[in-house]
Design a protein around this motif. Structure first.
Motif, PDB file in Angstrom:
ATOM      1  N   LEU A   1      30.543  -8.047  60.484  1.00 11.62           N
ATOM      2  CA  LEU A   1      32.008  -8.739  61.222  1.00 11.62           C
ATOM      3  C   LEU A   1      32.308 -10.203  60.741  1.00 11.62           C
ATOM      4  CD1 LEU A   1      31.496  -7.025  64.583  1.00 11.62           C
ATOM      5  CD2 LEU A   1      33.131  -6.192  62.584  1.00 11.62           C
ATOM      6  N   PRO A   2      33.225 -10.601  59.924  1.00  8.01           N
ATOM      7  CA  PRO A   2      33.466 -11.841  59.908  1.00  8.01           C
ATOM      8  C   PRO A   2      33.304 -12.797  61.103  1.00  8.01           C
ATOM      9  CG  PRO A   2      34.774 -10.425  58.321  1.00  8.01           C
ATOM     10  CD  PRO A   2      34.059  -9.650  59.298  1.00  8.01           C
ATOM     11  N   GLU A   3      34.299 -12.342  62.000  1.00  5.88           N
ATOM     12  CA  GLU A   3      34.577 -12.705  63.269  1.00  5.88           C
ATOM     13  C   GLU A   3      33.375 -13.168  63.933  1.00  5.88           C
ATOM     14  OE1 GLU A   3      35.895 -10.033  62.204  1.00  5.88           O
ATOM     15  OE2 GLU A   3      36.294  -8.822  64.078  1.00  5.88           O
ATOM     16  N   PHE A   4      32.355 -12.312  63.699  1.00  6.83           N
ATOM     17  CA  PHE A   4      30.848 -12.560  64.509  1.00  6.83           C
ATOM     18  C   PHE A   4      29.961 -13.580  63.641  1.00  6.83           C
ATOM     19  CE2 PHE A   4      26.624 -11.411  65.723  1.00  6.83           C
ATOM     20  CZ  PHE A   4      26.826 -11.411  67.159  1.00  6.83           C
ATOM     21  N   ALA A   5      29.966 -13.152  62.598  1.00 13.84           N
ATOM     22  CA  ALA A   5      29.154 -14.039  61.657  1.00 13.84           C
ATOM     23  C   ALA A   5      29.685 -15.658  61.605  1.00 13.84           C
ATOM     24  CB  ALA A   5      29.270 -13.805  60.185  1.00 13.84           C
ATOM     25  N   VAL A   6      30.693 -15.954  61.895  1.00  8.19           N
ATOM     26  CA  VAL A   6      31.013 -17.411  61.960  1.00  8.19           C
ATOM     27  C   VAL A   6      31.091 -17.872  63.376  1.00  8.19           C
ATOM     28  CG1 VAL A   6      32.534 -17.256  59.798  1.00  8.19           C
ATOM     29  CG2 VAL A   6      33.547 -16.934  62.285  1.00  8.19           C
ATOM     30  N   ASN A   7      30.824 -17.013  64.382  1.00  8.67           N
ATOM     31  CA  ASN A   7      30.683 -17.479  65.729  1.00  8.67           C
ATOM     32  C   ASN A   7      29.353 -18.450  65.854  1.00  8.67           C
ATOM     33  OD1 ASN A   7      29.804 -17.682  68.690  1.00  8.67           O
ATOM     34  ND2 ASN A   7      31.105 -15.966  69.070  1.00  8.67           N
ATOM     35  N   PRO A   8      29.546 -19.492  66.404  1.00 14.55           N
ATOM     36  CA  PRO A   8      28.496 -20.505  66.538  1.00 14.55           C
ATOM     37  C   PRO A   8      27.305 -19.923  67.289  1.00 14.55           C
ATOM     38  CG  PRO A   8      30.350 -21.615  67.778  1.00 14.55           C
ATOM     39  CD  PRO A   8      30.780 -20.364  67.093  1.00 14.55           C
ATOM     40  N   LEU A   9      27.537 -19.040  68.286  1.00 19.00           N
ATOM     41  CA  LEU A   9      26.617 -18.477  69.066  1.00 19.00           C
ATOM     42  C   LEU A   9      25.869 -17.086  68.609  1.00 19.00           C
ATOM     43  CD1 LEU A   9      28.033 -19.197  72.556  1.00 19.00           C
ATOM     44  CD2 LEU A   9      26.272 -20.569  71.145  1.00 19.00           C
ATOM     45  N   SER A  10      26.581 -16.497  67.283  1.00 18.57           N
ATOM     46  CA  SER A  10      26.154 -15.634  66.789  1.00 18.57           C
ATOM     47  C   SER A  10      24.579 -15.017  66.778  1.00 18.57           C
ATOM     48  CB  SER A  10      26.636 -15.158  65.483  1.00 18.57           C
ATOM     49  OG  SER A  10      26.097 -16.016  64.345  1.00 18.57           O
ATOM     50  N   GLN A  11      23.641 -16.131  66.493  1.00 20.84           N
ATOM     51  CA  GLN A  11      22.220 -15.911  66.555  1.00 20.84           C
ATOM     52  C   GLN A  11      21.838 -15.653  68.002  1.00 20.84           C
ATOM     53  OE1 GLN A  11      20.496 -15.476  63.815  1.00 20.84           O
ATOM     54  NE2 GLN A  11      22.166 -15.603  62.882  1.00 20.84           N
ATOM     55  N   ARG A  12      22.209 -16.355  68.842  1.00 15.54           N
ATOM     56  CA  ARG A  12      21.947 -16.173  70.150  1.00 15.54           C
ATOM     57  C   ARG A  12      22.290 -14.662  70.789  1.00 15.54           C
ATOM     58  NH1 ARG A  12      20.476 -20.047  73.818  1.00 15.54           N
ATOM     59  NH2 ARG A  12      20.725 -21.466  72.126  1.00 15.54           N
ATOM     60  N   LEU A  13      23.655 -14.481  70.442  1.00 16.85           N
ATOM     61  CA  LEU A  13      24.244 -13.185  70.950  1.00 16.85           C
ATOM     62  C   LEU A  13      23.410 -12.106  70.345  1.00 16.85           C
ATOM     63  CD1 LEU A  13      27.877 -14.012  70.802  1.00 16.85           C
ATOM     64  CD2 LEU A  13      26.452 -13.773  72.853  1.00 16.85           C
ATOM     65  N   LEU A  14      23.020 -12.008  68.676  1.00 20.87           N
ATOM     66  CA  LEU A  14      22.107 -11.053  68.249  1.00 20.87           C
ATOM     67  C   LEU A  14      20.874 -10.831  69.133  1.00 20.87           C
ATOM     68  CD1 LEU A  14      22.170 -11.967  64.314  1.00 20.87           C
ATOM     69  CD2 LEU A  14      23.315 -10.040  65.770  1.00 20.87           C
ATOM     70  N   ARG A  15      20.330 -11.788  69.785  1.00 26.04           N
ATOM     71  CA  ARG A  15      19.236 -11.393  70.551  1.00 26.04           C
ATOM     72  C   ARG A  15      19.668 -10.392  71.657  1.00 26.04           C
ATOM     73  NH1 ARG A  15      18.015 -13.303  75.162  1.00 26.04           N
ATOM     74  NH2 ARG A  15      19.581 -15.120  75.235  1.00 26.04           N
ATOM     75  N   MET A  16      20.577 -10.388  72.096  1.00 22.98           N
ATOM     76  CA  MET A  16      21.362  -9.395  73.007  1.00 22.98           C
ATOM     77  C   MET A  16      21.626  -8.242  72.662  1.00 22.98           C
ATOM     78  SD  MET A  16      23.190 -12.479  75.282  1.00 22.98           S
ATOM     79  CE  MET A  16      23.999 -11.496  76.482  1.00 22.98           C
ATOM     80  N   LEU A  17      21.970  -8.175  71.252  1.00 28.07           N
ATOM     81  CA  LEU A  17      22.731  -7.090  70.673  1.00 28.07           C
ATOM     82  C   LEU A  17      21.833  -5.983  69.619  1.00 28.07           C
ATOM     83  CD1 LEU A  17      25.880  -8.931  69.133  1.00 28.07           C
ATOM     84  CD2 LEU A  17      25.935  -7.022  71.154  1.00 28.07           C
ATOM     85  N   ASP A  18      20.880  -6.562  69.011  1.00 23.38           N
ATOM     86  CA  ASP A  18      20.171  -6.015  68.061  1.00 23.38           C
ATOM     87  C   ASP A  18      19.706  -4.706  68.820  1.00 23.38           C
ATOM     88  OD1 ASP A  18      19.259  -5.290  65.559  1.00 23.38           O
ATOM     89  OD2 ASP A  18      17.402  -6.517  65.938  1.00 23.38           O
ATOM     90  N   GLY A  19      19.882  -3.526  67.873  1.00 21.63           N
ATOM     91  CA  GLY A  19      19.490  -2.138  68.350  1.00 21.63           C
ATOM     92  C   GLY A  19      20.385  -1.474  69.349  1.00 21.63           C
ATOM     93  N   LEU A  20      21.439  -1.856  69.739  1.00 21.76           N
ATOM     94  CA  LEU A  20      22.232  -1.310  70.732  1.00 21.76           C
ATOM     95  C   LEU A  20      22.977   0.082  70.486  1.00 21.76           C
ATOM     96  CD1 LEU A  20      24.483  -4.114  72.158  1.00 21.76           C
ATOM     97  CD2 LEU A  20      22.438  -3.466  73.041  1.00 21.76           C
ATOM     98  N   ASN A  21      22.503   1.159  71.505  1.00 24.50           N
ATOM     99  CA  ASN A  21      23.463   2.301  71.209  1.00 24.50           C
ATOM    100  C   ASN A  21      24.822   2.141  71.656  1.00 24.50           C
ATOM    101  OD1 ASN A  21      23.526   2.823  74.066  1.00 24.50           O
ATOM    102  ND2 ASN A  21      21.452   3.995  74.070  1.00 24.50           N
ATOM    103  N   PHE A  22      25.634   3.307  71.673  1.00 20.58           N
ATOM    104  CA  PHE A  22      27.013   2.982  71.933  1.00 20.58           C
ATOM    105  C   PHE A  22      27.147   2.725  73.697  1.00 20.58           C
ATOM    106  CE2 PHE A  22      31.145   5.156  73.774  1.00 20.58           C
ATOM    107  CZ  PHE A  22      31.796   4.500  73.178  1.00 20.58           C
ATOM    108  N   LYS A  23      26.542   3.359  74.114  1.00 19.76           N
ATOM    109  CA  LYS A  23      26.818   2.878  75.686  1.00 19.76           C
ATOM    110  C   LYS A  23      26.344   1.514  76.095  1.00 19.76           C
ATOM    111  CE  LYS A  23      24.967   5.993  78.801  1.00 19.76           C
ATOM    112  NZ  LYS A  23      24.218   6.827  79.797  1.00 19.76           N
ATOM    113  N   GLU A  24      25.170   1.116  75.341  1.00 18.08           N
ATOM    114  CA  GLU A  24      24.583  -0.291  75.681  1.00 18.08           C
ATOM    115  C   GLU A  24      26.006  -1.265  74.950  1.00 18.08           C
ATOM    116  OE1 GLU A  24      21.183   0.187  73.575  1.00 18.08           O
ATOM    117  OE2 GLU A  24      19.940   0.794  75.390  1.00 18.08           O
ATOM    118  N   PHE A  25      26.284  -0.831  73.969  1.00 19.40           N
ATOM    119  CA  PHE A  25      27.418  -1.557  73.120  1.00 19.40           C
ATOM    120  C   PHE A  25      28.495  -1.761  74.109  1.00 19.40           C
ATOM    121  CE2 PHE A  25      31.236  -1.100  70.228  1.00 19.40           C
ATOM    122  CZ  PHE A  25      31.298  -2.288  69.447  1.00 19.40           C
TER     123      PHE A  25
END
Length: 175
Positions: A55-79
């Protein structure tokens, strides 16, 4: 749920609504499911860090790496639960909990001066000197009644951000 070939049932929608404390309407959940399926390129039912970074809007977010820690491997309900912090119907408490998790990188329930400095560094990049960042953060903490060596817990974040008029809202397009 999560496989692009499956469809959401009314039961699935209601279950997701309950899981995210009704912060999204049923049609919004359907739209989020469609977006989830687009992101889930391998139809695994989970979204990987690489899929989020597409997602371009996510990739350019300065906090994207920090948020990835919270996001990686989410199923739909967690998303949906993750995104619920950005709903206009989310409580202030929910929004502050989300922010706290973004700052609490080691997940120990405490945020240090250095944790906050890391976020500030991510947000400001090279536009502000390290010395100026430290001064600003020290001033903010002192104004809230804390010291540089304070360990902040969730209730401290609530105290600091609870009266700030915090806005974290994203509109979910409904097709």
């Amino acid at each position: 749920m999560g496989n692009t070939s499956s469809m959401l049932t009314q039961y699935d929608i209601e279950e997701v609504q309950q899981h995210c404390n009704h912060t999204f309407k049923q049609q919004e959940i359907v739209s989020l499911y469609e977006r989830f399926c687009q992101l889930d390129r391998n139809s695994s039912g989970f979204i990987t860090a690489d899929e989020f970074l597409s997602l371009p809007e996510f990739a350019v977010n300065p906090l994207s790496q920090r948020l990835l820690r919270m996001l990686d491997g989410l199923n739909f309900k967690e998303f949906v639960a993750f995104l619920s912090a950005f709903s206009p119907r989310a409580t202030l408490q929910h929004k502050v909990e989300f922010i706290f998790k973004a700052y609490d990188t080691d997940c120990n329930g405490k945020v240090t001066f250095n944790d906050m400095l890391d976020v500030l560094r991510d947000l400001t990049g090279q536009y502000i000197s390290e010395q100026h960042r430290e001064q600003v953060l020290t001033h903010v903490l002192e104004d809230a009644g804390y010291k540089k060596d304070s360990l902040l817990v969730l209730s401290d974040f609530m105290k600091i951000l609870g009266y700030s008029g915090l806005k974290m809202e994203v509109e979910v397009p409904i097709d």
